[in-house]
Design a protein around this motif. Structure first.
Motif, PDB file in Angstrom:
ATOM      1  N   ARG A  63       0.865  -1.177   0.000  1.00  0.00           N
ATOM      2  CA  ARG A  63       0.000   0.000   0.000  1.00  0.00           C
ATOM      3  C   ARG A  63       0.897   1.221   0.000  1.00  0.00           C
ATOM      4  NH1 ARG A  63      -3.752   1.926   4.936  1.00  0.00           N
ATOM      5  NH2 ARG A  63      -1.748   2.676   5.630  1.00  0.00           N
ATOM      6  N   TRP A  68      -3.315   0.445  -3.597  1.00  0.00           N
ATOM      7  CA  TRP A  68      -2.874  -0.933  -3.367  1.00  0.00           C
ATOM      8  C   TRP A  68      -2.299  -1.512  -4.642  1.00  0.00           C
ATOM      9  CZ3 TRP A  68      -3.014  -3.413   1.315  1.00  0.00           C
ATOM     10  CH2 TRP A  68      -3.711  -2.747   2.339  1.00  0.00           C
ATOM     11  N   ASP A 109      -4.169  -9.027   7.697  1.00  0.00           N
ATOM     12  CA  ASP A 109      -3.262  -8.143   6.950  1.00  0.00           C
ATOM     13  C   ASP A 109      -1.915  -8.826   6.802  1.00  0.00           C
ATOM     14  OD1 ASP A 109      -4.831  -5.775   6.550  1.00  0.00           O
ATOM     15  OD2 ASP A 109      -4.572  -5.281   8.659  1.00  0.00           O
ATOM     16  N   TYR A 111       0.964  -7.138   4.377  1.00  0.00           N
ATOM     17  CA  TYR A 111       1.340  -6.269   3.259  1.00  0.00           C
ATOM     18  C   TYR A 111       2.430  -5.299   3.685  1.00  0.00           C
ATOM     19  CZ  TYR A 111      -1.490  -2.620   5.491  1.00  0.00           C
ATOM     20  OH  TYR A 111      -1.998  -1.710   6.383  1.00  0.00           O
ATOM     21  N   ASP A 113       3.560  -1.401   3.852  1.00  0.00           N
ATOM     22  CA  ASP A 113       2.996  -0.057   3.861  1.00  0.00           C
ATOM     23  C   ASP A 113       4.133   0.927   3.610  1.00  0.00           C
ATOM     24  OD1 ASP A 113       1.440   2.182   4.170  1.00  0.00           O
ATOM     25  OD2 ASP A 113       1.142   1.940   6.322  1.00  0.00           O
ATOM     26  N   SER A 124      -1.411  -8.863  10.575  1.00  0.00           N
ATOM     27  CA  SER A 124      -2.482  -8.899  11.561  1.00  0.00           C
ATOM     28  C   SER A 124      -3.174 -10.260  11.462  1.00  0.00           C
ATOM     29  CB  SER A 124      -3.463  -7.764  11.275  1.00  0.00           C
ATOM     30  OG  SER A 124      -4.508  -7.760  12.194  1.00  0.00           O
ATOM     31  N   ASN A 141      -1.844  -7.628  16.197  1.00  0.00           N
ATOM     32  CA  ASN A 141      -1.430  -6.671  15.165  1.00  0.00           C
ATOM     33  C   ASN A 141       0.057  -6.364  15.290  1.00  0.00           C
ATOM     34  OD1 ASN A 141      -4.103  -6.017  14.055  1.00  0.00           O
ATOM     35  ND2 ASN A 141      -4.472  -5.177  16.085  1.00  0.00           N
TER      36      ASN A 141
END
Length: 176
Positions: A63, A68, A109, A111, A113, A124, A141
């Motif tokens: 992201r 995305w 999650d 990914y 960032d 997460s 998280n």
């Protein structure tokens, strides 16, 4: 006239010849957590590891500025649910198919960032435990700051997964 016909035919055939397109070079990455010290001593049956659809792929998601995408030249060796399962089986010897305690994990999650000054490996997980008539659930998280290189980002996911496995082990030792 014959020369013109053969010349036109030669141009036509050469324009239809197959073009050689260079193959895209893809590097493959894997998250591989080293053996950890454990607290839990009770067995648990790992029923499933699944996740959000866009994460259940070998493509590495990112992201950047609310947009995305997937890396073009880098992929996971297998999908995040596959890597997580492999690392859980490697690090949690008390996982057993014979246990009545049932563990379900969902990847929420996984990914990268990208921020203007750095990158973060974001992971997460939602965990559910069914123990006899009781059911427990928790979300874990992790956001590990890394440099922008793919090698550092993968190390960030390694670190996030290591934290998760340690935290999951502690949580299970409390609940079982």
């Amino acid at each position: 006239m014959k020369k013109l016909f053969f010349f036109t035919l030669l141009i036509f055939l050469s324009s239809c010849s197959p073009k050689i397109i260079p193959e895209k070079t893809i590097s493959y990455y894997s998250v591989d957590v080293q053996k950890l010290e454990l607290k839990n001593k009770n067995s648990v049956n790992l029923m499933s590891v699944d996740g959000i659809d866009y994460l259940l792929t070998k493509k590495i998601a990112y992201r950047e500025n609310y947009k995305w995408g997937y890396f073009q030249k880098g992929e996971w060796i297998c999908s995040p649910d596959c890597m997580l399962t492999k690392n859980l089986l490697k690090n949690l010897p008390y996982l057993s198919e014979n246990s009545d305690n049932k563990l379900y994990i969902k990847i929420l999650d996984f990914y990268v960032d990208f921020q203007p000054d750095s990158a973060y490996s974001v992971a997460s997980f939602q965990v559910s435990l069914k123990k006899e008539k009781d059911e427990y659930s928790k979300v874990f998280n992790y956001k590990v700051k890394t440099k922008n290189s793919i090698e550092d980002i993968v190390k960030g996911f390694d670190e996030a997964l290591q934290y998760f496995i340690k935290d999951l082990d502690s949580w299970l030792s409390e609940k079982l």
